[in-house]
Design a protein around this motif. Structure first.
Motif, PDB file in Angstrom:
ATOM      1  N   GLY A 116     -21.468 -29.004  18.968  1.00  0.00           N
ATOM      2  CA  GLY A 116     -22.224 -27.980  19.672  1.00  0.00           C
ATOM      3  C   GLY A 116     -22.443 -26.764  18.807  1.00  0.00           C
ATOM      4  N   ARG A 117     -23.123 -25.793  19.401  1.00  0.00           N
ATOM      5  CA  ARG A 117     -23.395 -24.544  18.687  1.00  0.00           C
ATOM      6  C   ARG A 117     -23.351 -23.380  19.668  1.00  0.00           C
ATOM      7  NH1 ARG A 117     -24.816 -22.243  14.219  1.00  0.00           N
ATOM      8  NH2 ARG A 117     -26.179 -20.411  14.237  1.00  0.00           N
ATOM      9  N   ILE A 118     -22.677 -22.312  19.283  1.00  0.00           N
ATOM     10  CA  ILE A 118     -22.626 -21.099  20.091  1.00  0.00           C
ATOM     11  C   ILE A 118     -24.018 -20.483  20.123  1.00  0.00           C
ATOM     12  CG2 ILE A 118     -21.662 -18.760  20.202  1.00  0.00           C
ATOM     13  CD1 ILE A 118     -19.155 -19.944  18.770  1.00  0.00           C
ATOM     14  N   ILE A 119     -24.445 -20.022  21.313  1.00  0.00           N
ATOM     15  CA  ILE A 119     -25.793 -19.454  21.421  1.00  0.00           C
ATOM     16  C   ILE A 119     -25.925 -18.219  20.530  1.00  0.00           C
ATOM     17  CG2 ILE A 119     -26.155 -20.380  23.730  1.00  0.00           C
ATOM     18  CD1 ILE A 119     -25.681 -17.530  24.822  1.00  0.00           C
ATOM     19  N   GLU A 120     -27.156 -17.978  20.076  1.00  0.00           N
ATOM     20  CA  GLU A 120     -27.413 -16.946  19.076  1.00  0.00           C
ATOM     21  C   GLU A 120     -26.904 -15.574  19.492  1.00  0.00           C
ATOM     22  OE1 GLU A 120     -28.671 -16.703  15.153  1.00  0.00           O
ATOM     23  OE2 GLU A 120     -28.721 -18.463  16.462  1.00  0.00           O
ATOM     24  N   ASP A 121     -27.132 -15.192  20.757  1.00  0.00           N
ATOM     25  CA  ASP A 121     -26.746 -13.862  21.231  1.00  0.00           C
ATOM     26  C   ASP A 121     -25.248 -13.625  21.189  1.00  0.00           C
ATOM     27  OD1 ASP A 121     -29.268 -12.830  21.677  1.00  0.00           O
ATOM     28  OD2 ASP A 121     -29.320 -13.354  23.808  1.00  0.00           O
ATOM     29  N   GLU A 122     -24.453 -14.694  21.126  1.00  0.00           N
ATOM     30  CA  GLU A 122     -22.996 -14.533  21.170  1.00  0.00           C
ATOM     31  C   GLU A 122     -22.318 -14.744  19.823  1.00  0.00           C
ATOM     32  OE1 GLU A 122     -21.229 -16.818  24.291  1.00  0.00           O
ATOM     33  OE2 GLU A 122     -22.380 -15.831  25.874  1.00  0.00           O
ATOM     34  N   LEU A 123     -23.085 -14.985  18.764  1.00  0.00           N
ATOM     35  CA  LEU A 123     -22.464 -15.226  17.464  1.00  0.00           C
ATOM     36  C   LEU A 123     -21.628 -14.033  17.000  1.00  0.00           C
ATOM     37  CD1 LEU A 123     -25.271 -17.080  15.461  1.00  0.00           C
ATOM     38  CD2 LEU A 123     -23.181 -18.039  16.435  1.00  0.00           C
ATOM     39  N   PHE A 124     -22.053 -12.827  17.347  1.00  0.00           N
ATOM     40  CA  PHE A 124     -21.307 -11.644  16.907  1.00  0.00           C
ATOM     41  C   PHE A 124     -19.899 -11.596  17.495  1.00  0.00           C
ATOM     42  CE2 PHE A 124     -22.807 -10.211  21.003  1.00  0.00           C
ATOM     43  CZ  PHE A 124     -21.874  -9.295  21.442  1.00  0.00           C
ATOM     44  N   LEU A 125     -19.685 -12.300  18.612  1.00  0.00           N
ATOM     45  CA  LEU A 125     -18.363 -12.302  19.237  1.00  0.00           C
ATOM     46  C   LEU A 125     -17.321 -13.036  18.390  1.00  0.00           C
ATOM     47  CD1 LEU A 125     -19.389 -12.956  22.960  1.00  0.00           C
ATOM     48  CD2 LEU A 125     -18.583 -10.794  21.980  1.00  0.00           C
ATOM     49  N   LEU A 126     -17.776 -13.807  17.414  1.00  0.00           N
ATOM     50  CA  LEU A 126     -16.826 -14.461  16.509  1.00  0.00           C
ATOM     51  C   LEU A 126     -15.959 -13.441  15.783  1.00  0.00           C
ATOM     52  CD1 LEU A 126     -19.166 -17.204  14.997  1.00  0.00           C
ATOM     53  CD2 LEU A 126     -17.182 -17.603  16.470  1.00  0.00           C
ATOM     54  N   THR A 141     -24.035 -31.013  21.519  1.00  0.00           N
ATOM     55  CA  THR A 141     -24.783 -32.032  20.787  1.00  0.00           C
ATOM     56  C   THR A 141     -24.944 -33.269  21.673  1.00  0.00           C
ATOM     57  OG1 THR A 141     -23.792 -31.188  18.751  1.00  0.00           O
ATOM     58  CG2 THR A 141     -24.805 -33.368  18.643  1.00  0.00           C
ATOM     59  N   GLU A 142     -26.094 -33.935  21.568  1.00  0.00           N
ATOM     60  CA  GLU A 142     -26.400 -35.075  22.460  1.00  0.00           C
ATOM     61  C   GLU A 142     -25.419 -36.223  22.315  1.00  0.00           C
ATOM     62  OE1 GLU A 142     -30.384 -36.436  22.017  1.00  0.00           O
ATOM     63  OE2 GLU A 142     -31.292 -34.583  22.776  1.00  0.00           O
ATOM     64  N   ASN A 143     -24.860 -36.406  21.135  1.00  0.00           N
ATOM     65  CA  ASN A 143     -24.034 -37.589  20.872  1.00  0.00           C
ATOM     66  C   ASN A 143     -22.546 -37.397  21.177  1.00  0.00           C
ATOM     67  OD1 ASN A 143     -26.245 -39.104  19.870  1.00  0.00           O
ATOM     68  ND2 ASN A 143     -26.107 -37.997  17.922  1.00  0.00           N
ATOM     69  N   ASN A 144     -22.184 -36.284  21.795  1.00  0.00           N
ATOM     70  CA  ASN A 144     -20.767 -36.045  22.089  1.00  0.00           C
ATOM     71  C   ASN A 144     -20.192 -37.170  22.942  1.00  0.00           C
ATOM     72  OD1 ASN A 144     -21.151 -33.639  20.830  1.00  0.00           O
ATOM     73  ND2 ASN A 144     -20.490 -32.350  22.531  1.00  0.00           N
ATOM     74  N   ASN A 145     -18.957 -37.547  22.634  1.00  0.00           N
ATOM     75  CA  ASN A 145     -18.279 -38.542  23.457  1.00  0.00           C
ATOM     76  C   ASN A 145     -17.393 -37.849  24.494  1.00  0.00           C
ATOM     77  OD1 ASN A 145     -15.664 -37.992  22.224  1.00  0.00           O
ATOM     78  ND2 ASN A 145     -16.437 -39.118  20.427  1.00  0.00           N
ATOM     79  N   ARG A 146     -16.795 -38.644  25.364  1.00  0.00           N
ATOM     80  CA  ARG A 146     -15.980 -38.118  26.466  1.00  0.00           C
ATOM     81  C   ARG A 146     -14.831 -37.252  25.942  1.00  0.00           C
ATOM     82  NH1 ARG A 146     -11.191 -39.687  27.984  1.00  0.00           N
ATOM     83  NH2 ARG A 146     -11.352 -41.568  26.704  1.00  0.00           N
ATOM     84  N   VAL A 147     -14.143 -37.729  24.910  1.00  0.00           N
ATOM     85  CA  VAL A 147     -12.989 -37.008  24.382  1.00  0.00           C
ATOM     86  C   VAL A 147     -13.409 -35.658  23.816  1.00  0.00           C
ATOM     87  CG1 VAL A 147     -11.210 -37.022  22.584  1.00  0.00           C
ATOM     88  CG2 VAL A 147     -11.643 -39.087  23.941  1.00  0.00           C
ATOM     89  N   GLU A 148     -14.517 -35.630  23.104  1.00  0.00           N
ATOM     90  CA  GLU A 148     -14.976 -34.371  22.516  1.00  0.00           C
ATOM     91  C   GLU A 148     -15.317 -33.345  23.592  1.00  0.00           C
ATOM     92  OE1 GLU A 148     -16.855 -35.808  18.260  1.00  0.00           O
ATOM     93  OE2 GLU A 148     -18.006 -36.157  20.093  1.00  0.00           O
ATOM     94  N   ASN A 149     -15.953 -33.794  24.655  1.00  0.00           N
ATOM     95  CA  ASN A 149     -16.265 -32.854  25.745  1.00  0.00           C
ATOM     96  C   ASN A 149     -15.004 -32.387  26.452  1.00  0.00           C
ATOM     97  OD1 ASN A 149     -19.042 -32.672  25.394  1.00  0.00           O
ATOM     98  ND2 ASN A 149     -19.450 -34.515  26.611  1.00  0.00           N
TER      99      ASN A 149
END
Length: 365
Positions: A339-349, A254-262
Motif C-alpha cells: 500500500g501507500r500512505i495518501i499524499e496529504d499525510e506523508l508529512f506525518l511520517l 495494493t490490489e494483490n494483497n493477500n489475507r495475511v498482509e491485510n
C-alpha cells in the motif's frame, strides 16, 4: 498527559441561534466537548449581550460542553465590568475566559485564584517568557490553560518551528493546551476576512481531519478546536473518527494483497523500533506473530518510494512478514508493496519517532 479533546467555535454576534444549536447538537453527538466562543466583537447594551450569550451557553451546558469565552479589555469597558470581579462570566454560565491581551504576570496569576473558579486561558502564540513570569507568581496551575491564536489572513499562520517552540514552553510545565484547525466550508469567524481560521499556516489547505492529526501528532496540543463555523457534517464525522493519541495513516492498498498482509496492516498495533534507521520505519513484532504464515512475492520488483508500505515476503528469511514504511527510495525484491500512505499525510511520517505507536486505516473503507 492530559486527555485530548475536540472542540468547535461559535460566534453569537455573527450567527443564528438555531443554527448554532443544531451545530452544537451534532458535534456533541460525535464526541466534541469544548467550545471557543468569541466576545471580541460584541456591541449593544449589557442586558442584550447577557440574554444572547446566556441562551446559547445554557444550551451548550446542557450538552456538557466546556465553554471558554474570548475576551479583551474593550469588552470589560463596554460591559462596565472589572477583572477584579469575574462574576459576570460565571452568571453567563461560562467555564472560563481567554485573555486576548496579557498583563504583568502577577495579574494573571491572581486571576487563576478567582472565587468563581473560572479557567484563565492565555495566549500561547509567543516565544517569550510570558508563561514563566505568570508561574513565578505562584499561579493556580489547574485553572491556567494555554490556547494559540488563529489567523484569518492567508499567509499569516504560525510556521511549524515557531509553533513547536511556543508549545514546548507550555507542555514542559504541564499546562493544558489548545490550537485551531479550519473547516474548508465554514464562513463564519470574528472578522470580515476569513481565509480559514487555523493556527498553523501549513494546515490551511489540508482536509480538516488531517489538520487535527497534525496537531495531535506534535504532542503539544490537548484540545483541537475548529476555528470557523460551520464545519460540514462530513467533516465533523471524519474528525470524530481520528485517533487522538497516535498517528493513524490512511493507506491505499495494493490490489494483490493477500489475507495475511491485510491482517498485518489493519489488525495490529504497530510500534517503530527504538533503534531507528533512516531508510525505513520498522514494525517488527508482527513478523513473530505471523512467522508461520506464507507470503508469496508480489509487487516486489520496483523501486519503493517514501510513503510506500511493504511487508517481507517468503524470500526474506527471518524478516518475512515484517512491516516497513519507506522513508528513503530503494529497491528490494524481498519486500512486497502492500500500500501507500495518501499524499496529504506523508508529512506525518516525521512524527514517527523511536518507539512511536501507529496504525493504518484503509482509504476505501
Amino acid at each position: 498527559m492530559n486527555q485530548r479533546r475536540l472542540g468547535v467555535s461559535v460566534y453569537p454576534d455573527h450567527s443564528d441561534l438555531k443554527q448554532d444549536q443544531n451545530y452544537l447538537e451534532k458535534a456533541s453527538s460525535l464526541g466534541f466537548t469544548r467550545i471557543f466562543m468569541s466576545m471580541l466583537e460584541i456591541n449593544g447594551d449589557s442586558k442584550a449581550v447577557v440574554d444572547k450569550y446566556k441562551s446559547i451557553i445554557g444550551f451548550a451546558k446542557d450538552l456538557n460542553y466546556e465553554i471558554i469565552l474570548d475576551v479583551s479589555p474593550a469588552i470589560f469597558d463596554t460591559l462596565k465590568i472589572s477583572y477584579d470581579d469575574l462574576q459576570f462570566f460565571k452568571d453567563l454560565g461560562a467555564d472560563g475566559i481567554r485573555l486576548d491581551n496579557g498583563f504583568d504576570g502577577a495579574k494573571e496569576a491572581l486571576l487563576t485564584f478567582n472565587p468563581q473558579n473560572l479557567i484563565i486561558e492565555i495566549n500561547m502564540s509567543n516565544d517569550v517568557a510570558y508563561l514563566n513570569n505568570i508561574l513565578s507568581y505562584e499561579a493556580n496551575i489547574p485553572f491556567l490553560y494555554g490556547c494559540h491564536n488563529f489567523y484569518p489572513q492567508k499567509g499569516t499562520g504560525l510556521p511549524s518551528s515557531f509553533f513547536e517552540k511556543c508549545g514546548r514552553r507550555f507542555k514542559s510545565q504541564n499546562i493544558h493546551t489548545a490550537a485551531f484547525i479550519s473547516s474548508s466550508v465554514g464562513q463564519i469567524g470574528p472578522w470580515d476576512v476569513n481565509d480559514g481560521l487555523p493556527t498553523l499556516e501549513f494546515d490551511r489547505e489540508l482536509p480538516l481531519d488531517i489538520q487535527a492529526k497534525h496537531l495531535f501528532a506534535t504532542g503539544l496540543i490537548d484540545d483541537v478546536i475548529i476555528g470557523n463555523a460551520y464545519a460540514s457534517k462530513a467533516e465533523l464525522e471524519k474528525l470524530s473518527n481520528i485517533d487522538r493519541y497516535q498517528v493513524e495513516f490512511t493507506i491505499e492498498t495494493t490490489e494483490n494483497n493477500n489475507r495475511v498482509e491485510n491482517q498485518i496492516l489493519f489488525d495490529n498495533q504497530h510500534v517503530r523500533r527504538g533503534d531507528i534507521n533512516e531508510m525505513t520505519i520498522r514494525s517488527t513484532q508482527v513478523r513473530k506473530k505471523y512467522e508461520a504464515e506464507k507470503n508469496l512475492p508480489h509487487d516486489h520488483n520496483q523501486t519503493f518510494e517514501r510513503g510506500d508500505v511493504v511487508i517481507g515476503n517468503d524470500t526474506f528469511g527471518k524478516y518475512k512478514n515484517e512491516l516497513q514504511v519507506i522513508l528513503e527510495p530503494h529497491a528490494d525484491p524481498r519486500k512486497n508493496k502492500v500500500g501507500r500512505i495518501i499524499e496529504d499525510e506523508l508529512f506525518l511520517l516525521d512524527f514517527i519517532r523511536p518507539w512511536s505507536k501507529f496504525k493504518f486505516v484503509n482509504l476505501n473503507d
